[in-house]
Write a protein that holds these residues in place. Sequence first.
Motif, mmCIF file in Angstrom:
data_model
loop_
_atom_site.group_PDB
_atom_site.id
_atom_site.type_symbol
_atom_site.label_atom_id
_atom_site.label_comp_id
_atom_site.label_asym_id
_atom_site.label_seq_id
_atom_site.Cartn_x
_atom_site.Cartn_y
_atom_site.Cartn_z
ATOM 1 N N ARG A 80 0.838 -1.205 0.000
ATOM 2 C CA ARG A 80 0.000 0.000 0.000
ATOM 3 C C ARG A 80 0.871 1.252 0.000
ATOM 4 N NH1 ARG A 80 -2.195 -0.500 4.533
ATOM 5 N NH2 ARG A 80 -1.247 1.204 5.639
ATOM 6 N N ARG A 81 1.895 1.266 0.849
ATOM 7 C CA ARG A 81 2.794 2.428 0.907
ATOM 8 C C ARG A 81 3.526 2.636 -0.416
ATOM 9 N NH1 ARG A 81 5.164 1.244 6.912
ATOM 10 N NH2 ARG A 81 3.384 2.071 8.058
ATOM 11 N N GLU A 82 3.980 1.549 -1.021
ATOM 12 C CA GLU A 82 4.678 1.661 -2.310
ATOM 13 C C GLU A 82 3.723 2.137 -3.403
ATOM 14 O OE1 GLU A 82 7.873 1.606 -2.940
ATOM 15 O OE2 GLU A 82 8.248 1.238 -0.827
ATOM 16 N N SER A 83 2.471 1.676 -3.361
ATOM 17 C CA SER A 83 1.474 2.131 -4.338
ATOM 18 C C SER A 83 1.236 3.630 -4.202
ATOM 19 C CB SER A 83 0.156 1.378 -4.149
ATOM 20 O OG SER A 83 0.324 0.004 -4.400
ATOM 21 N N LEU A 84 1.089 4.088 -2.970
ATOM 22 C CA LEU A 84 0.856 5.519 -2.740
ATOM 23 C C LEU A 84 2.076 6.348 -3.130
ATOM 24 C CD1 LEU A 84 -1.051 5.305 0.665
ATOM 25 C CD2 LEU A 84 -2.008 5.810 -1.602
ATOM 26 N N ARG A 85 3.265 5.826 -2.853
ATOM 27 C CA ARG A 85 4.490 6.530 -3.247
ATOM 28 C C ARG A 85 4.547 6.671 -4.761
ATOM 29 N NH1 ARG A 85 9.099 5.331 -5.460
ATOM 30 N NH2 ARG A 85 8.619 3.125 -5.510
ATOM 31 N N LEU A 86 4.230 5.596 -5.464
ATOM 32 C CA LEU A 86 4.264 5.624 -6.919
ATOM 33 C C LEU A 86 3.195 6.565 -7.464
ATOM 34 C CD1 LEU A 86 5.803 4.390 -9.257
ATOM 35 C CD2 LEU A 86 4.089 2.599 -9.360
ATOM 36 N N LEU A 87 2.030 6.583 -6.857
ATOM 37 C CA LEU A 87 0.980 7.516 -7.288
ATOM 38 C C LEU A 87 1.415 8.969 -7.101
ATOM 39 C CD1 LEU A 87 -2.223 5.726 -5.968
ATOM 40 C CD2 LEU A 87 -1.642 6.185 -8.361
ATOM 41 N N ARG A 88 2.099 9.247 -5.989
ATOM 42 C CA ARG A 88 2.603 10.610 -5.772
ATOM 43 C C ARG A 88 3.609 10.979 -6.848
ATOM 44 N NH1 ARG A 88 2.633 9.071 -0.466
ATOM 45 N NH2 ARG A 88 4.863 8.669 -0.480
ATOM 46 N N LEU A 89 4.509 10.059 -7.162
ATOM 47 C CA LEU A 89 5.500 10.321 -8.198
ATOM 48 C C LEU A 89 4.836 10.520 -9.549
ATOM 49 C CD1 LEU A 89 8.315 7.767 -7.295
ATOM 50 C CD2 LEU A 89 8.380 10.246 -7.059
ATOM 51 N N ARG A 90 3.877 9.677 -9.866
ATOM 52 C CA ARG A 90 3.187 9.794 -11.155
ATOM 53 C C ARG A 90 2.360 11.077 -11.215
ATOM 54 N NH1 ARG A 90 6.533 6.537 -12.362
ATOM 55 N NH2 ARG A 90 6.144 4.402 -12.996
ATOM 56 N N GLY A 91 1.892 11.530 -10.075
ATOM 57 C CA GLY A 91 1.118 12.768 -10.041
ATOM 58 C C GLY A 91 1.955 13.986 -10.391
#
Length: 190
Positions: A80-91
């Motif tokens: 979950r943390r890695e998914s959110l980190r990746l979403l922040r980066l993609r954002g």
Amino acid sequence: MVEPTEVADAVRAAAAGDRAAWDALVAGFGRLVWSIAAAHRLGPADSAEVSQTTWLRLVENLDRISQPERLGGWLATTARRESLRLLRLRGREVLTEDESRLEPDLDTPTPESVAVDRDRDHRLWRAFAALPENCRVLLRMVVVVAPPYAEVAAALDMPIGSIGPTRARCLERLRRLLAADGMTSAAGGA
């Protein structure tokens, strides 16, 4: 691996280097990790990255997991943390078909040039502060304010004819102070 004791045993064995135990962990929890990435609406490539990073984090922390029987929760939290980190980066990414937006903005200073300019300015003002007061006052007035020499002469109570030579001597002193600090004309000094 359904029983918590089986999971704990597999974690301990994998930490000790047992390849079969590691494979059993990946087989038992791989879908969980992948489903968490997919639940964050990540595409296949991003889901694969989250999965890979989650397993890497497990490898890095395998011998430090205090409750190995709860590995599923640990993996779920990490995914979950890695998914959110990746979403922040993609954002932060800006998708565009306009290739001109990909070229660097030459009007925006780089962090390196800002740091160099700050260092230069700091050294310049330090050298300026080391000048005698009469030089500091004259240079501030002539360079910053830039009034006619008649006004400078009246304000500083000095003959008009001595303003230019005094200014030149003060600038020469400033150049020597900057040179002693390692700044030269080529390096952006005075």
